[in-house]
Scaffold this motif. Structure first.
Motif, mmCIF file in Angstrom:
data_model
loop_
_atom_site.group_PDB
_atom_site.id
_atom_site.type_symbol
_atom_site.label_atom_id
_atom_site.label_comp_id
_atom_site.label_asym_id
_atom_site.label_seq_id
_atom_site.Cartn_x
_atom_site.Cartn_y
_atom_site.Cartn_z
ATOM 1 N N LEU A 52 -4.524 -16.292 -20.981
ATOM 2 C CA LEU A 52 -3.273 -17.045 -20.921
ATOM 3 C C LEU A 52 -3.242 -18.286 -21.814
ATOM 4 O O LEU A 52 -2.170 -18.703 -22.240
ATOM 5 N N LEU A 53 -4.397 -18.867 -22.063
ATOM 6 C CA LEU A 53 -4.433 -20.104 -22.848
ATOM 7 C C LEU A 53 -4.915 -19.884 -24.278
ATOM 8 O O LEU A 53 -4.319 -20.401 -25.219
ATOM 9 N N VAL A 54 -6.000 -19.139 -24.442
ATOM 10 C CA VAL A 54 -6.573 -18.975 -25.775
ATOM 11 C C VAL A 54 -5.783 -17.953 -26.600
ATOM 12 O O VAL A 54 -5.337 -18.245 -27.712
ATOM 13 N N VAL A 55 -5.623 -16.756 -26.052
ATOM 14 C CA VAL A 55 -4.948 -15.695 -26.802
ATOM 15 C C VAL A 55 -3.505 -16.067 -27.125
ATOM 16 O O VAL A 55 -2.988 -15.742 -28.201
ATOM 17 N N GLN A 56 -2.849 -16.776 -26.217
ATOM 18 C CA GLN A 56 -1.449 -17.132 -26.439
ATOM 19 C C GLN A 56 -1.270 -18.447 -27.205
ATOM 20 O O GLN A 56 -0.147 -18.861 -27.473
ATOM 21 N N HIS A 57 -2.376 -19.082 -27.546
ATOM 22 C CA HIS A 57 -2.301 -20.345 -28.294
ATOM 23 C C HIS A 57 -1.973 -20.042 -29.755
ATOM 24 O O HIS A 57 -2.683 -19.257 -30.409
ATOM 25 N N PRO A 58 -0.928 -20.643 -30.310
ATOM 26 C CA PRO A 58 -0.553 -20.348 -31.698
ATOM 27 C C PRO A 58 -1.577 -20.799 -32.730
ATOM 28 O O PRO A 58 -1.549 -20.364 -33.874
ATOM 29 N N GLY A 59 -2.490 -21.662 -32.302
ATOM 30 C CA GLY A 59 -3.484 -22.171 -33.233
ATOM 31 C C GLY A 59 -4.736 -21.325 -33.327
ATOM 32 O O GLY A 59 -5.663 -21.684 -34.063
ATOM 33 N N TYR A 60 -4.767 -20.182 -32.606
ATOM 34 C CA TYR A 60 -5.976 -19.346 -32.599
ATOM 35 C C TYR A 60 -5.649 -17.913 -32.976
ATOM 36 O O TYR A 60 -4.591 -17.383 -32.629
ATOM 37 N N THR A 61 -6.582 -17.290 -33.680
ATOM 38 C CA THR A 61 -6.404 -15.925 -34.159
ATOM 39 C C THR A 61 -7.732 -15.177 -34.043
ATOM 40 O O THR A 61 -8.709 -15.712 -33.504
ATOM 41 N N ARG A 85 -7.262 -21.476 -36.347
ATOM 42 C CA ARG A 85 -6.657 -21.292 -37.660
ATOM 43 C C ARG A 85 -7.055 -22.437 -38.602
ATOM 44 O O ARG A 85 -7.184 -23.581 -38.190
ATOM 45 N N SER A 86 -7.207 -22.075 -39.876
ATOM 46 C CA SER A 86 -7.514 -23.087 -40.871
ATOM 47 C C SER A 86 -6.332 -23.998 -41.128
ATOM 48 O O SER A 86 -6.488 -25.154 -41.507
ATOM 49 N N THR A 87 -5.125 -23.442 -40.950
ATOM 50 C CA THR A 87 -3.887 -24.230 -41.032
ATOM 51 C C THR A 87 -3.072 -23.953 -39.783
ATOM 52 O O THR A 87 -3.222 -22.899 -39.141
ATOM 53 N N PRO A 88 -2.220 -24.870 -39.354
ATOM 54 C CA PRO A 88 -1.447 -24.670 -38.135
ATOM 55 C C PRO A 88 -0.662 -23.365 -38.155
ATOM 56 O O PRO A 88 -0.087 -22.989 -39.181
ATOM 57 N N GLY A 89 -0.682 -22.643 -37.012
ATOM 58 C CA GLY A 89 -0.001 -21.357 -36.926
ATOM 59 C C GLY A 89 1.481 -21.533 -36.664
ATOM 60 O O GLY A 89 1.939 -22.568 -36.241
#
Length: 215
Positions: free
Chosen positions: A186-195, A211-215
């Motif tokens: 719920l927190l990591v996978v749905q975080h726009p800053g992580y891939t 992410r190297s740059t903001p998602g």
């Protein structure tokens, strides 16, 4: 230090076997992090696997945190690090109540990102694991990796936890739902800053990359 050497020295010490140790070792060799953050060191086995990889690379530091009671383990992380000659790569920090307070100290000293890899292996509740992810995110460099252990762990399924009065007083949902797994889902996978999210170790490990740059 070669993997077979460290694996032989750590054989039989809880709680990380050579299969998981090899994955951590290989990840460190492949990504060559300058600084690693580990939450929950127990005996220090995982820290030593990662430190052995840093020794192969020739540089790097692991900041590993646990409660003061971890020093009572036999062997403890200091003993293992000295025995394997890996002490220069490991910086243990011990907390009175929670590693989240020690993370506060790191942020207070330097609010800038400072780690390239974070291994979350402690604080198996929604509250602690969820808050630690928020703090790790502040401390993790862009492009850095985070790994959550024990995604399938539950309070009800833990022989050391299930019969405690504090645990019995919780709702069935809190006792039976894998709380670290919920943090990852719920927190990591749905975080726009992580891939690059992926599950490993039969779904018990969860990897993600900032992410190297903001998602």
């Amino acid at each position: 230090m070669r993997f077979n050497t460290v694996a032989s020295e750590l054989a039989g010490i809880p709680f990380t076997g050579p299969q998981k140790g090899r994955k951590l070792y290989n990840h460190v060799l492949a990504t060559q992090p300058r600084r690693i953050l580990e939450l929950g060191c127990a005996h220090g086995v995982t820290a030593c696997y990662m430190a052995a990889a840093l020794d192969e690379i020739g540089s790097g530091t692991i900041v590993t945190m646990d409660l003061h009671t971890a020093l009572d383990r036999d062997p403890n992380i200091d003993t293992l690090a000295e025995r394997l000659g890996l002490r220069e790569y490991i910086e243990p920090m011990f907390a009175a109540s929670s590693f989240t307070w020690e993370l506060r100290r790191l942020l207070d000293a330097d609010p800038n990102p400072q780690f390239d890899f974070a291994f979350q292996d402690g604080g198996h509740t929604w509250d602690v694991a969820g808050f630690s992810f928020f703090l790790i995110d502040r401390l993790l460099n862009p492009g850095g990796w985070i790994l959550f252990d024990d995604l399938n762990w539950t309070l009800e399924g833990s022989p050391s936890q299930r019969h405690r009065p504090k645990v019995r007083a919780l709702s069935e949902e809190e006792r039976t739902i894998p709380q670290v797994g919920e943090v990852f889902r719920l927190l990591v996978v749905q975080h726009p800053g992580y891939t690059d999210h992926r599950l490993d170790d039969d779904g018990n490990w969860g990897w993600a990359r900032k992410r190297s740059t903001p998602g």
